[in-house]
Design an enzyme around this catalytic site. Structure first.
Site, short mmCIF file in Angstrom:
data_model
loop_
_atom_site.label_atom_id
_atom_site.label_comp_id
_atom_site.label_asym_id
_atom_site.label_seq_id
_atom_site.Cartn_x
_atom_site.Cartn_y
_atom_site.Cartn_z
N CYS A 74 19.29 -40.91 26.21
CA CYS A 74 18.77 -40.25 25.01
C CYS A 74 17.58 -39.36 25.32
O CYS A 74 16.66 -39.76 26.01
CB CYS A 74 18.29 -41.29 24.00
N CYS A 131 10.32 -32.66 18.40
CA CYS A 131 9.80 -33.99 18.75
C CYS A 131 9.12 -33.94 20.12
O CYS A 131 9.66 -33.38 21.08
CB CYS A 131 10.93 -35.02 18.75
N GLU A 191 25.84 -30.17 26.21
CA GLU A 191 26.21 -31.38 26.94
C GLU A 191 26.85 -32.42 26.03
O GLU A 191 26.54 -32.52 24.85
CB GLU A 191 24.96 -31.96 27.61
N CYS A 211 29.15 -39.08 22.88
CA CYS A 211 27.90 -38.65 22.25
C CYS A 211 27.90 -37.13 22.26
O CYS A 211 27.88 -36.52 23.33
CB CYS A 211 26.71 -39.21 23.05
N CYS A 230 17.29 -27.15 19.74
CA CYS A 230 16.87 -27.89 18.55
C CYS A 230 15.52 -27.35 18.12
O CYS A 230 14.70 -26.95 18.95
CB CYS A 230 16.74 -29.38 18.90
N CYS A 284 11.01 -35.37 23.41
CA CYS A 284 12.43 -35.07 23.61
C CYS A 284 12.63 -33.78 24.38
O CYS A 284 11.92 -32.79 24.15
CB CYS A 284 13.13 -34.97 22.25
N1 SAH Z 1 18.18 -35.04 16.15
C1 SAH Z 1 18.75 -36.33 16.00
C2 SAH Z 1 19.75 -36.71 17.05
C3 SAH Z 1 19.49 -36.38 18.50
S1 SAH Z 1 18.43 -37.37 19.48
C4 SAH Z 1 17.66 -37.39 15.90
O1 SAH Z 1 16.50 -37.04 16.01
O2 SAH Z 1 17.98 -38.54 15.62
C5 SAH Z 1 19.12 -38.95 19.67
C6 SAH Z 1 18.04 -40.03 19.80
O3 SAH Z 1 17.32 -39.97 21.04
C7 SAH Z 1 16.97 -39.94 18.72
O4 SAH Z 1 16.67 -41.21 18.23
C8 SAH Z 1 15.79 -39.39 19.49
O5 SAH Z 1 14.57 -39.59 18.84
C9 SAH Z 1 15.95 -40.13 20.79
N2 SAH Z 1 15.16 -39.57 21.89
C10 SAH Z 1 14.79 -38.31 22.11
N3 SAH Z 1 14.08 -38.21 23.25
C11 SAH Z 1 14.03 -39.45 23.77
C12 SAH Z 1 13.47 -40.00 24.97
N4 SAH Z 1 12.81 -39.24 25.84
N5 SAH Z 1 13.62 -41.32 25.18
C13 SAH Z 1 14.31 -42.09 24.31
N6 SAH Z 1 14.87 -41.64 23.19
C14 SAH Z 1 14.73 -40.33 22.92
#
Ligand code: SAH
Length: 342
Positions: free
Chosen positions: A332, A115, A91, A104, A111, A118
Site C-alpha cells: 500500500c 496524503c 499499476e 488491487c 492522485c 503516500c
Molecule cells: N485513495 C484511496 C485508495 C488508495 S490508497 C484511499 O486513500 O483510501 C490505499 C491505502 O493505502 C489507503 O488506506 C492509504 O492511506 C494507504 N497508504 C498510502 N500510503 C501508505 C504507506 N506508505 N504505507 C501504508 N499504507 C499506505
C-alpha cells in the site's frame, strides 16, 4: 472519433445497435465477448461479418500493454505496470489469499489528495481512468497471470471517489451478470474520506465494502497526514460513516497505517477506540510502508502491540494487515507513476 465500447452497458450498446437496425440480443452478445476479454470484433464469430465491420468503424476495444511484471519471491504477489492508450502508465497488483485471488486496481493516473505518507500523490493527478481502463486491469491481470480473480479492491493509485462517475460505471460493468460478474460483496472501495459524496454513494445501496483511510482519530494529527481532512474533520467523517451504515446496512471498515511517533501513541489508541466503538466498525492496522521520498517510518512492533492491546481492551475489532509484495514495492502506498518506458 470512435466510441469506447468497453465502457458501455448492454442497454447503451442496444440503443446504438437499434439505429443500425440490429436486434437487441446482439448487444448482449457483444457485451459478453467484452467481459470475456475479447480484443477485437473479428473474434466475435457469432456476429455477421458485416456487423463486425460496422462495429469496427464506430467503436474501439480498449486495451492495456504490459510494460513490466514483477513477481514477489516471498509470497507470489504480482505487480503489473500497464501502458494506457495515451502513453500514461498505471499499476495493478494481484495478491493470492486463501479466500481467493484479489486484484488491487488503480482508479486514476496519479492522485491529487496529497496524503503526506503516500507515493501515489507525488506528481499530482494526471487524469481519471475510464471505466474500460479499470475493467481492463481486471481482465488483463487475469489473462496475463492465468489466475482466476474473485475479489477486487480499489486501493491502487488514485482516489476512487474523486473519479466518482467512472468508478460507479466500472462497478456496474464488472458486477454485471452478463459481464465479468464479480459480486459486490467481493469488492472493496477505499477512500480517504470525500464525505460530500457519501450520501450519494449510500443511496445506491451497493453491497460492497467501503473502507475509509482514517490514520488518526484527531484533527491535528489527521490534517497533518491527510490534507483532505482540513475543512472536513474526523467527527464529520465518522458521522458520514454512521449514516452510510444506516442507509446500506454495511459497516464501514477503517484503515490505519501505523506511523512511528505520529499516530501510534497511547493517546491516539484511546481516542481511536472511543470514536470507533460508536460506529461499531472494524479497524485494519497496517505498518506504514516506507516510501523513499517520505520522511515517515513504520511503528515498532512493540508500539503496535501496545496499540492493539488498548483497542482490544476497549472492545474494538482489530486486525493487522499482512504485507504482501513488499519486495516488489507493491505494498500500500508504494505504487506510483513511473516513466512508461524506463
Ligand atoms: N485513495 C484511496 C485508495 C488508495 S490508497 C484511499 O486513500 O483510501 C490505499 C491505502 O493505502 C489507503 O488506506 C492509504 O492511506 C494507504 N497508504 C498510502 N500510503 C501508505 C504507506 N506508505 N504505507 C501504508 N499504507 C499506505
Amino acid at each position: 472519433m470512435k466510441k469506447d465500447i468497453k465502457s458501455m452497458l448492454p442497454q447503451e450498446i442496444e440503443e446504438d445497435l437499434s439505429r443500425l437496425g440490429e436486434p437487441p440480443f446482439r448487444a448482449k452478445q457483444i457485451f459478453r465477448w467484452l467481459g470475456r476479454g475479447a480484443v477485437s470484433f473479428q473474434e466475435m464469430t457469432d456476429l455477421s461479418k458485416s456487423l463486425r465491420e460496422k462495429l469496427e468503424q464506430q467503436y474501439y476495444i480498449s486495451s492495456l500493454k504490459p510494460l513490466k511484471k514483477q513477481v514477489s519471491k516471498i509470497d507470489g504477489t504480482i505487480k503489473y505496470l500497464w501502458e494506457l492508450e495515451d502513453g500514461n502508465a498505471v499499476e495493478t497488483v494481484v495478491m493470492k489469499y486463501k479466500h481467493g485471488n484479489t486484484v488491487c486496481i488503480s482508479s486514476q493516473v496519479g492522485c491529487r489528495m496529497g496524503c503526506a505518507f503516500c507515493a501515489s500523490t507525488i506528481g499530482g493527478l494526471v487524469r481519471n481512468l475510464k471505466p474500460s481502463e479499470m475493467l481492463d486491469q481486471v481482465l488483463y491481470s487475469e489473462s496475463e497471470s492465468g489466475l482466476k480473480i474473485s475479489n477486487i479492491v480499489l486501493m491502487g493509485i488514485g482516489e476512487p471517489l474523486d473519479n466518482y462517475d467512472n468508478v460507479m460505471r466500472f462497478l456496474e460493468l464488472v458486477n454485471h451478470p452478463e459481464g465479468r460478474n464479480i459480486g459486490m460483496r467481493h469488492i472493496s472501495l477505499s477512500t480517504c474520506g470525500l464525505t460530500e459524496v457519501f450520501d450519494k454513494l449510500g443511496e445506491l445501496n451497493l453491497q460492497l465494502t467501503l473502507s475509509v483511510s482514517l490514520h488518526a482519530p484527531d484533527d491535528e494529527t489527521r490534517s497533518r497526514l491527510m490534507s483532505v481532512n482540513r475543512g472536513r474533520g474526523v467527527d464529520r467523517l465518522l458521522d458520514a460513516c454512521d449514516e452510510y451504515y444506516r442507509r446500506t446496512g454495511r459497516r464501514v471498515s477503517f484503515e490505519y497505517a501505523m506511523i512511528d511517533g505520529v499516530n501510534d501513541t497511547e493517546y491516539h489508541a484511546r481516542l481511536l477506540a472511543d470514536k470507533i466503538k460508536k460506529t461499531g466498525g472494524h479497524v485494519n492496522l497496517i505498518p506504514l510502508n516506507h516510501v523513499e521520498e517520505r520522511e515517515f517510518a513504520p511503528s515498532s512492533e512493540e508500539n503496535m502491540r501496545a496499540f492493539i492491546k488498548i483497542l482490544r481492551k476497549k472492545g474494538v475489532n482489530v486486525t493487522v494487515r499482512r504485507r504482501l509484495g513488499s519486495d516488489v514495492d507493491a505494498s500500500c502506498g508504494q505504487l506510483r507513476r513511473k516513466a512508461a518506458k524506463d
